[in-house]
Motif scaffolding. Structure first.
Motif, PDB file in Angstrom:
ATOM      1  N   HIS A 127      44.455  39.963  41.047  1.00 61.17           N
ATOM      2  CA  HIS A 127      44.177  41.175  40.737  1.00 61.17           C
ATOM      3  C   HIS A 127      42.625  41.274  40.260  1.00 61.17           C
ATOM      4  O   HIS A 127      41.843  42.007  40.564  1.00 61.17           O
ATOM      5  CB  HIS A 127      45.023  41.675  39.433  1.00 61.17           C
ATOM      6  N   ASP A 128      42.137  40.325  39.341  1.00 48.89           N
ATOM      7  CA  ASP A 128      40.913  40.159  39.128  1.00 48.89           C
ATOM      8  C   ASP A 128      39.934  39.994  40.288  1.00 48.89           C
ATOM      9  O   ASP A 128      38.857  40.644  40.301  1.00 48.89           O
ATOM     10  CB  ASP A 128      40.620  39.339  37.798  1.00 48.89           C
ATOM     11  N   GLU A 129      40.121  38.913  40.809  1.00 45.80           N
ATOM     12  CA  GLU A 129      39.282  38.593  42.012  1.00 45.80           C
ATOM     13  C   GLU A 129      39.055  39.968  43.019  1.00 45.80           C
ATOM     14  O   GLU A 129      37.960  40.287  43.609  1.00 45.80           O
ATOM     15  CB  GLU A 129      39.769  37.564  42.788  1.00 45.80           C
ATOM     16  N   LEU A 130      40.299  40.757  43.471  1.00 49.06           N
ATOM     17  CA  LEU A 130      39.995  41.782  44.277  1.00 49.06           C
ATOM     18  C   LEU A 130      39.564  42.769  43.316  1.00 49.06           C
ATOM     19  O   LEU A 130      38.604  43.537  44.264  1.00 49.06           O
ATOM     20  CB  LEU A 130      41.628  42.275  44.735  1.00 49.06           C
ATOM     21  N   PHE A 175      35.538  42.020  44.134  1.00 46.12           N
ATOM     22  CA  PHE A 175      35.316  42.000  45.371  1.00 46.12           C
ATOM     23  C   PHE A 175      35.088  43.747  45.507  1.00 46.12           C
ATOM     24  O   PHE A 175      34.263  43.881  46.212  1.00 46.12           O
ATOM     25  CB  PHE A 175      36.456  41.516  46.284  1.00 46.12           C
ATOM     26  N   GLN A 176      36.022  44.547  45.335  1.00 45.35           N
ATOM     27  CA  GLN A 176      35.896  45.858  45.419  1.00 45.35           C
ATOM     28  C   GLN A 176      34.635  46.396  44.882  1.00 45.35           C
ATOM     29  O   GLN A 176      33.786  47.068  45.460  1.00 45.35           O
ATOM     30  CB  GLN A 176      37.207  46.460  44.990  1.00 45.35           C
ATOM     31  N   LYS A 177      34.282  46.123  43.783  1.00 45.17           N
ATOM     32  CA  LYS A 177      32.967  46.458  43.026  1.00 45.17           C
ATOM     33  C   LYS A 177      31.793  45.938  43.778  1.00 45.17           C
ATOM     34  O   LYS A 177      30.918  46.985  43.989  1.00 45.17           O
ATOM     35  CB  LYS A 177      32.946  45.950  41.622  1.00 45.17           C
ATOM     36  N   GLU A 178      31.898  44.727  44.128  1.00 41.47           N
ATOM     37  CA  GLU A 178      30.785  44.257  45.242  1.00 41.47           C
ATOM     38  C   GLU A 178      30.730  44.879  46.343  1.00 41.47           C
ATOM     39  O   GLU A 178      29.446  45.361  46.700  1.00 41.47           O
ATOM     40  CB  GLU A 178      31.093  42.751  45.188  1.00 41.47           C
ATOM     41  N   ASN A 228      27.463  47.002  47.748  1.00 41.85           N
ATOM     42  CA  ASN A 228      26.685  46.519  48.937  1.00 41.85           C
ATOM     43  C   ASN A 228      26.975  47.437  50.114  1.00 41.85           C
ATOM     44  O   ASN A 228      27.890  47.030  50.486  1.00 41.85           O
ATOM     45  CB  ASN A 228      26.700  45.245  48.927  1.00 41.85           C
ATOM     46  N   PRO A 229      26.422  48.298  50.626  1.00 46.48           N
ATOM     47  CA  PRO A 229      26.701  49.114  51.918  1.00 46.48           C
ATOM     48  C   PRO A 229      26.926  48.145  53.154  1.00 46.48           C
ATOM     49  O   PRO A 229      27.955  48.333  53.846  1.00 46.48           O
ATOM     50  CB  PRO A 229      25.465  49.959  52.280  1.00 46.48           C
ATOM     51  N   ALA A 230      26.157  47.057  53.271  1.00 48.19           N
ATOM     52  CA  ALA A 230      26.390  46.176  54.401  1.00 48.19           C
ATOM     53  C   ALA A 230      27.652  45.348  54.324  1.00 48.19           C
ATOM     54  O   ALA A 230      28.420  45.586  55.105  1.00 48.19           O
ATOM     55  CB  ALA A 230      25.281  45.193  54.533  1.00 48.19           C
ATOM     56  N   LEU A 231      27.873  45.099  52.973  1.00 46.89           N
ATOM     57  CA  LEU A 231      29.343  44.259  52.751  1.00 46.89           C
ATOM     58  C   LEU A 231      30.624  45.261  53.005  1.00 46.89           C
ATOM     59  O   LEU A 231      31.465  44.868  53.676  1.00 46.89           O
ATOM     60  CB  LEU A 231      29.396  43.497  51.352  1.00 46.89           C
ATOM     61  N   LEU A 232      30.374  46.363  52.531  1.00 45.66           N
ATOM     62  CA  LEU A 232      31.375  47.572  52.803  1.00 45.66           C
ATOM     63  C   LEU A 232      31.577  47.963  54.225  1.00 45.66           C
ATOM     64  O   LEU A 232      32.890  48.003  54.610  1.00 45.66           O
ATOM     65  CB  LEU A 232      30.891  48.848  52.002  1.00 45.66           C
TER      66      LEU A 232
END
Length: 158
Positions: free
Chosen positions: A17-20, A23-26, A30-34
């Motif tokens: 849960h915490d890692e996900l 990752f979602q915040k990151e 970051n538009p490229a990552l999204l």
């Protein structure tokens, strides 16, 4: 963990849960990552939707081409062969030189001017113009006929 690894782990449900959440915040920051995550998630969803059909799709690709497929290629193959043959024919037709029509068999004191043909004794001549300014020349045609040309003369050899 690399961004690609994080994306795959998120898609496969391997993050807690915490890692996900991290990752979602990151990804939102970051538009490229999204964009990369969105593409990967879409592709994964498509593959899962086609999961039952994929083995049969790959099996049909390994089979020999159907006769209908072979006949679809036939116009392309035939038109390519026709174009190649036409190219060879035109090349031979264009590159074919004009035949020889006469030979200079004798030349006495010849002075040539502006002739488009060779002018030395023994030269084989194609159709063209000879301009004799001085002297005499004997031409023998391929038919066996001979003419003597005395200057000044312009002779069209054909």
């Amino acid at each position: 963990m690399s961004p690609e690894d994080k994306i795959q782990a998120a898609i496969n449900g391997e993050l807690d849960h915490d890692e996900l959440e991290a990752f979602q915040k990151e990804a939102l920051a970051n538009p490229a990552l999204l964009a990369q995550y969105s593409k990967s998630a879409w592709l994964n969803g498509q593959l899962r939707a086609l999961g039952a059909e994929l083995p049969s799709l790959f099996a049909s690709r390994d089979a020999a081409p159907s006769p209908i497929y072979r006949f679809r290629l036939m116009p392309f193959v035939l038109s390519s062969a026709a174009a190649a043959l036409l190219g060879v024919f035109l090349t031979l037709l264009i590159s074919r030189e004009a035949p020889y029509v006469a030979t200079i068999v004798e030349s006495e004191g010849c002075q040539w001017a502006g002739s488009e043909l060779p002018t030395s004794k023994g030269s084989r001549l194609r159709a063209g113009t000879l301009n004799l300014m001085g002297g005499m020349a004997t031409l023998e045609f391929e038919s066996g006929a001979r003419i003597v040309v005395e200057a000044p003369a312009v002779r069209v050899v054909s």
